[in-house]
Write an enzyme that holds these catalytic residues in place. Structure first.
Site, mmCIF file in Angstrom:
data_model
loop_
_atom_site.group_PDB
_atom_site.id
_atom_site.type_symbol
_atom_site.label_atom_id
_atom_site.label_comp_id
_atom_site.label_asym_id
_atom_site.label_seq_id
_atom_site.Cartn_x
_atom_site.Cartn_y
_atom_site.Cartn_z
ATOM 1 N N SER A 225 77.637 7.437 -53.439
ATOM 2 C CA SER A 225 76.977 6.875 -54.618
ATOM 3 C C SER A 225 77.755 7.049 -55.920
ATOM 4 O O SER A 225 77.320 6.538 -56.952
ATOM 5 C CB SER A 225 75.570 7.467 -54.768
ATOM 6 O OG SER A 225 74.698 6.864 -53.836
ATOM 7 N N SER B 82 69.699 6.854 -57.905
ATOM 8 C CA SER B 82 70.680 6.549 -56.850
ATOM 9 C C SER B 82 70.071 5.673 -55.762
ATOM 10 O O SER B 82 70.218 5.950 -54.561
ATOM 11 C CB SER B 82 71.243 7.842 -56.251
ATOM 12 O OG SER B 82 72.560 7.664 -55.806
ATOM 13 N N THR C 218 76.135 11.859 -58.850
ATOM 14 C CA THR C 218 76.272 12.501 -57.546
ATOM 15 C C THR C 218 76.517 11.455 -56.463
ATOM 16 O O THR C 218 76.308 10.254 -56.671
ATOM 17 C CB THR C 218 75.008 13.296 -57.184
ATOM 18 O OG1 THR C 218 73.878 12.406 -57.233
ATOM 19 C CG2 THR C 218 74.793 14.456 -58.143
#
Length: 281
Positions: free
Chosen positions: A82, A130, A222
């Protein structure tokens, strides 16, 4: 004769500067070759105590110095997972697939794996949560040709895909990016060096911002890939201080004794600990 004397003096100064350089300093063989690489055992201790393996790579912009526990790992390539939402977002904004970070991405009602994704989300929230299905839709709308063209324009290396893998190549397959390359890309974002519209530059920085306090701002993303039961995690970004910016790219994998329920937090936690250890926080 005078010119010969000046030439000999110049060469002597060069040789003197080389002989007086620190023999423990290593030059970076990725990115800016003049940058210093400094190994930090303390960063390895942070990973060991967290029961993960991998590398924490930090770049001090003011000192032009990279710090890491493992520079070989930092040069190696991994699925971007991601963290690819960063260039994917930039390309979506540049192509008009997404108008801005308030563009509404509607949920079609089908299961999405995580409850937090099962709702209508504005683009900024899809980035922060995400939302994989959201960005798969974005990638399909961008298409193979435009994706390839813009990745070349942005100098974002190592992505391998075609029309059959356009919506998952950052999660599985042969795409690879190194922590060094992640930091190079982040540096160009932070210093507004990408060939993109001013509005895109402003928007991606706003989307990346995670925390803002009086003395610092933390921006990042992240990532987590799990191909063939091989878990690999990222936390990449930059820490803006009053007089400096510290870039980071942490890439870790769990050890055998690691409790996987802690993996989502571990990526950021070890990075923050490293920033504290080097007195940036």
């Amino acid at each position: 004769m005078n010119q010969m004397y000046q030439l000999l003096t110049f060469l002597s100064l060069i040789l003197l500067s080389i002989s007086c350089s620190n023999p423990n300093e290593k030059k970076n063989n990725e990115g800016d070759k003049s940058s210093i690489l400094e190994h930090k055992n303390e960063l390895q201790q942070i990973l060991d105590s967290s029961k993960v393996k991998g590398a924490i790579l930090l770049y001090d912009n003011k000192e032009d110095t990279y710090y890491s526990n493992d520079f070989e790992w930092s040069k190696s390539g991994f699925l971007p997972a991601s963290t690819f939402k960063i260039p994917n977002s930039i390309i979506a904004l540049e192509t008009g697939v997404v108008e801005n970070d308030s563009t509404l991405m509607q949920w079609d009602g089908n299961p999405r794996g995580l409850k937090i994704w099962e709702q209508d989300l504005i683009f900024k929230k899809a980035f922060q949560y995400s939302c994989v299905p959201c960005y798969q839709e974005v990638a399909r709308k961008i298409g193979t040709e435009r994706m390839q063209s813009y990745l070349e324009k942005l100098d974002y290396p190592g992505m391998v895909f075609d029309s059959t893998s356009i919506d998952r190549f950052w999660l599985m397959g042969d795409s690879r990016i190194s922590p060094f390359s992640e930091i190079d890309f982040l540096k160009r974002i932070h210093f507004s060096q990408l060939p993109v519209k001013e509005s895109t530059d402003f928007t991606i920085k706003r989307m990346l911002l995670m925390e803002e306090y009086e003395h610092y701002k933390l921006s990042g993303k992240t990532g987590w890939s799990n191909e063939n039961d091989h878990n690999n995690g990222w936390f990449v970004g930059f820490l803006e201080l009053s007089n400096n910016t510290i870039f980071f790219a942490t890439n870790i994998e769990p050890s055998e004794e690691f409790d996987m329920k802690d993996f989502p937090k571990a990526r950021k936690a070890v990075t923050i600990e490293a920033l504290k250890n080097l007195n940036y926080l």
